[in-house]
Write an enzyme that holds these catalytic residues in place. Structure first.
Site, PDB file in Angstrom:
ATOM      1  N   ALA A  70       0.877  -1.175   0.000  1.00 14.71           N
ATOM      2  CA  ALA A  70       0.000   0.000   0.000  1.00 14.71           C
ATOM      3  C   ALA A  70       0.914   1.224   0.000  1.00 14.71           C
ATOM      4  O   ALA A  70       0.949   1.993   0.949  1.00 14.71           O
ATOM      5  CB  ALA A  70      -0.916   0.005   1.208  1.00 14.71           C
ATOM      6  N   CYS A 129      -5.255   1.318  -9.497  1.00 12.66           N
ATOM      7  CA  CYS A 129      -4.498   1.182  -8.240  1.00 12.66           C
ATOM      8  C   CYS A 129      -5.471   1.044  -7.075  1.00 12.66           C
ATOM      9  O   CYS A 129      -6.298   1.935  -6.838  1.00 12.66           O
ATOM     10  CB  CYS A 129      -3.595   2.385  -8.003  1.00 12.66           C
ATOM     11  N   ILE A 188      -2.467  -7.555 -15.115  1.00 10.50           N
ATOM     12  CA  ILE A 188      -3.411  -6.963 -14.186  1.00 10.50           C
ATOM     13  C   ILE A 188      -2.657  -6.133 -13.141  1.00 10.50           C
ATOM     14  O   ILE A 188      -1.459  -6.338 -12.928  1.00 10.50           O
ATOM     15  CB  ILE A 188      -4.250  -8.042 -13.439  1.00 10.50           C
ATOM     16  N   THR A 190      -2.498  -4.949  -8.982  1.00 11.82           N
ATOM     17  CA  THR A 190      -2.621  -5.735  -7.751  1.00 11.82           C
ATOM     18  C   THR A 190      -4.098  -5.883  -7.368  1.00 11.82           C
ATOM     19  O   THR A 190      -4.944  -5.099  -7.799  1.00 11.82           O
ATOM     20  CB  THR A 190      -1.865  -5.053  -6.585  1.00 11.82           C
ATOM     21  N   GLY A 240       1.362 -10.442 -13.727  1.00  7.31           N
ATOM     22  CA  GLY A 240       0.796 -10.700 -12.404  1.00  7.31           C
ATOM     23  C   GLY A 240       1.356 -12.044 -11.973  1.00  7.31           C
ATOM     24  O   GLY A 240       0.942 -13.076 -12.500  1.00  7.31           O
ATOM     25  N   GLY A 241       2.361 -12.027 -11.105  1.00 11.81           N
ATOM     26  CA  GLY A 241       2.923 -13.275 -10.583  1.00 11.81           C
ATOM     27  C   GLY A 241       3.807 -14.049 -11.544  1.00 11.81           C
ATOM     28  O   GLY A 241       3.993 -15.253 -11.363  1.00 11.81           O
TER      29      GLY A 241
HETATM   30  C1  LIG Z   1       5.508  -2.136  -4.340  1.00 13.87           C
HETATM   31  C2  LIG Z   1       4.611  -2.061  -5.563  1.00 13.87           C
HETATM   32  C3  LIG Z   1       4.347  -0.817  -6.141  1.00 13.87           C
HETATM   33  C4  LIG Z   1       3.525  -0.718  -7.275  1.00 13.87           C
HETATM   34  N1  LIG Z   1       3.304   0.509  -7.847  1.00 13.87           N
HETATM   35  C5  LIG Z   1       2.555   0.589  -8.969  1.00 13.87           C
HETATM   36  C6  LIG Z   1       2.361   1.843  -9.624  1.00 13.87           C
HETATM   37  O1  LIG Z   1       2.881   2.891  -9.222  1.00 13.87           O
HETATM   38  N2  LIG Z   1       1.565   1.863 -10.734  1.00 13.87           N
HETATM   39  C7  LIG Z   1       0.983   0.732 -11.256  1.00 13.87           C
HETATM   40  O2  LIG Z   1       0.292   0.810 -12.288  1.00 13.87           O
HETATM   41  N3  LIG Z   1       1.180  -0.471 -10.672  1.00 13.87           N
HETATM   42  C8  LIG Z   1       1.940  -0.558  -9.558  1.00 13.87           C
HETATM   43  N4  LIG Z   1       2.146  -1.793  -8.978  1.00 13.87           N
HETATM   44  C9  LIG Z   1       1.524  -2.993  -9.583  1.00 13.87           C
HETATM   45  C10 LIG Z   1       2.516  -3.722 -10.493  1.00 13.87           C
HETATM   46  O3  LIG Z   1       2.912  -2.900 -11.575  1.00 13.87           O
HETATM   47  C11 LIG Z   1       1.892  -5.025 -11.049  1.00 13.87           C
HETATM   48  O4  LIG Z   1       0.799  -4.697 -11.862  1.00 13.87           O
HETATM   49  C12 LIG Z   1       1.421  -5.968  -9.946  1.00 13.87           C
HETATM   50  O5  LIG Z   1       2.353  -5.977  -8.885  1.00 13.87           O
HETATM   51  C13 LIG Z   1       1.220  -7.403 -10.454  1.00 13.87           C
HETATM   52  O6  LIG Z   1       2.380  -7.919 -11.046  1.00 13.87           O
HETATM   53  P1  LIG Z   1       3.507  -8.765 -10.235  1.00 13.87           P
HETATM   54  O7  LIG Z   1       2.807  -9.864  -9.500  1.00 13.87           O
HETATM   55  O8  LIG Z   1       4.455  -9.234 -11.288  1.00 13.87           O
HETATM   56  O9  LIG Z   1       4.156  -7.801  -9.273  1.00 13.87           O
HETATM   57  C14 LIG Z   1       2.962  -1.906  -7.840  1.00 13.87           C
HETATM   58  C15 LIG Z   1       3.237  -3.146  -7.252  1.00 13.87           C
HETATM   59  C16 LIG Z   1       4.056  -3.241  -6.139  1.00 13.87           C
HETATM   60  C17 LIG Z   1       4.333  -4.608  -5.556  1.00 13.87           C
END
Ligand SMILES: Cc1cc2nc3c(=O)[nH]c(=O)nc-3n(C[C@H](O)[C@H](O)[C@H](O)COP(=O)(O)O)c2cc1C
Length: 297
Positions: A70, A129, A188, A190, A240-241
């Site tokens: 968050a 977000c 996607i 989060t 996503g993951g």
């Molecule tokens: C610490 C953190 C910060 C994030 N900040 C952003 C952001 O600023 N803008 C955004 O579109 N997504 C943000 N995300 C989401 C990621 O870009 C991504 O969509 C999401 O984590 C799912 O992919 P993953 O499982 O590979 O991390 C953030 C995710 C994390 C974990």
């Protein structure tokens, strides 16, 4: 000879792996480092018109199979960001996608026009977000499409809208964004969630609620991307993951044109190098020569 190159809205990528927005903060040197490590493209952390403080710590929990964050879109605001992003765009060996966030259509448009001037290859509209108060544009097709169409009217470079799987029908939302002029869909973001410390008897995150990412959301992301592919013909940045080459191959098979990698960077120091090596290994075993060979049998 295995060819990993691919194109996304006419942009040539050396391979389909794209750094997801925000996971490693706003540091532009990080974008350059990840590109040098071998990412096909990199996405900057979402920036807004004015500086945003974000939420108080703790903002990120790193568990075995997932991450909860968050952060609250903390960033120094567009004027500061532009200086850093210009540097990154000039010095990055891979294309830079700039992510933006605002809380109204008018402010999104204003921000997109400012960002267009520094010529990123694409603007990603963070419409999903879960960690900020205010309108969540991705939650219904009409508000997502309204946002896309307003930005498209004012901006000439390609735009992608980033969607959430925490909706009833992500395919339909994506389709209406495509009809409104979106050049690409990113999916996607989060997934809204919560963590509780039962010994302290309180929520772990200062913000109480957060967004779930990492391995735990991979099957959800796959389904979302496949649903979008059934509704849409425009390119998809699917993620996503994704933690391995096989995950990346599955994401491509589900219908993604490029694959975003985010939380895996918390697990592996050189996540891109590892995932790319494993993707090549998978392709070699399958006798695939190019990315478009990765599809359902
Ligand atoms: C610490 C953190 C910060 C994030 N900040 C952003 C952001 O600023 N803008 C955004 O579109 N997504 C943000 N995300 C989401 C990621 O870009 C991504 O969509 C999401 O984590 C799912 O992919 P993953 O499982 O590979 O991390 C953030 C995710 C994390 C974990």
């Amino acid at each position: 000879m295995i060819d990993l190159t691919t194109t996304l809205c006419g942009i040539k990528l050396s391979n389909p792996l794209v750094l997801a927005s925000g996971v490693k903060g706003t540091d532009k040197e990080m974008l350059i480092r990840i590109a040098k490590e071998g990412a096909g493209a990199v996405t900057s952390k979402s920036c807004s018109l004015e500086p945003r403080e974000g939420h108080e710590n703790p903002t990120v929990l790193d568990y075995k199979y997932y991450l909860i964050n968050a952060v609250g879109l903390s960033n120094p605001g567009v004027e500061e960001e532009i200086k850093e992003l210009e540097y990154a765009i000039k010095n990055c060996p891979a294309p830079v996608i700039v992510s933006i966030y605002e809380n109204s259509v008018e402010r999104f448009v204003l921000l997109a026009k400012k960002i267009e001037k520094i010529k990123p290859v694409m603007i990603e509209l963070d419409a999903s977000c879960p960690n900020v108060k205010g309108k969540l544009f991705c939650s219904c097709a009409s508000s997502a499409a309204e946002l896309v169409s307003a930005v498209k009217k004012e901006v000439k470079i390609p735009i992608s809208i980033k969607l959430s799987a925490a909706v009833a029908d992500i395919g339909q939302i994506a389709k209406e964004c495509q009809d409104a002029g979106a050049d690409c869909i990113t999916a996607i973001n989060t997934i809204p969630c919560m963590a509780i410390d039962v010994w302290a008897r309180k929520p772990i995150l200062t913000n109480k609620y957060g967004g779930l990412s990492g391995q735990a959301i991979f099957p959800i992301a796959l389904r979302a991307v496949n649903q979008i592919r059934e509704y849409c013909t425009i390119p998809i940045i699917g993620g996503g993951g994704v933690y391995s080459g096989e995950d990346a191959a599955a994401m491509l098979m589900a219908g993604a044109n490029a694959v975003s990698v985010g939380s895996a960077l918390y697990r592996y120091k050189f996540a891109f190098r590892k995932i790319k090596r494993e993707l090549i290994e998978y392709m070699r075993k399958m006798n695939f020569e190019k990315i478009s060979d990765i599809k359902f049998a």
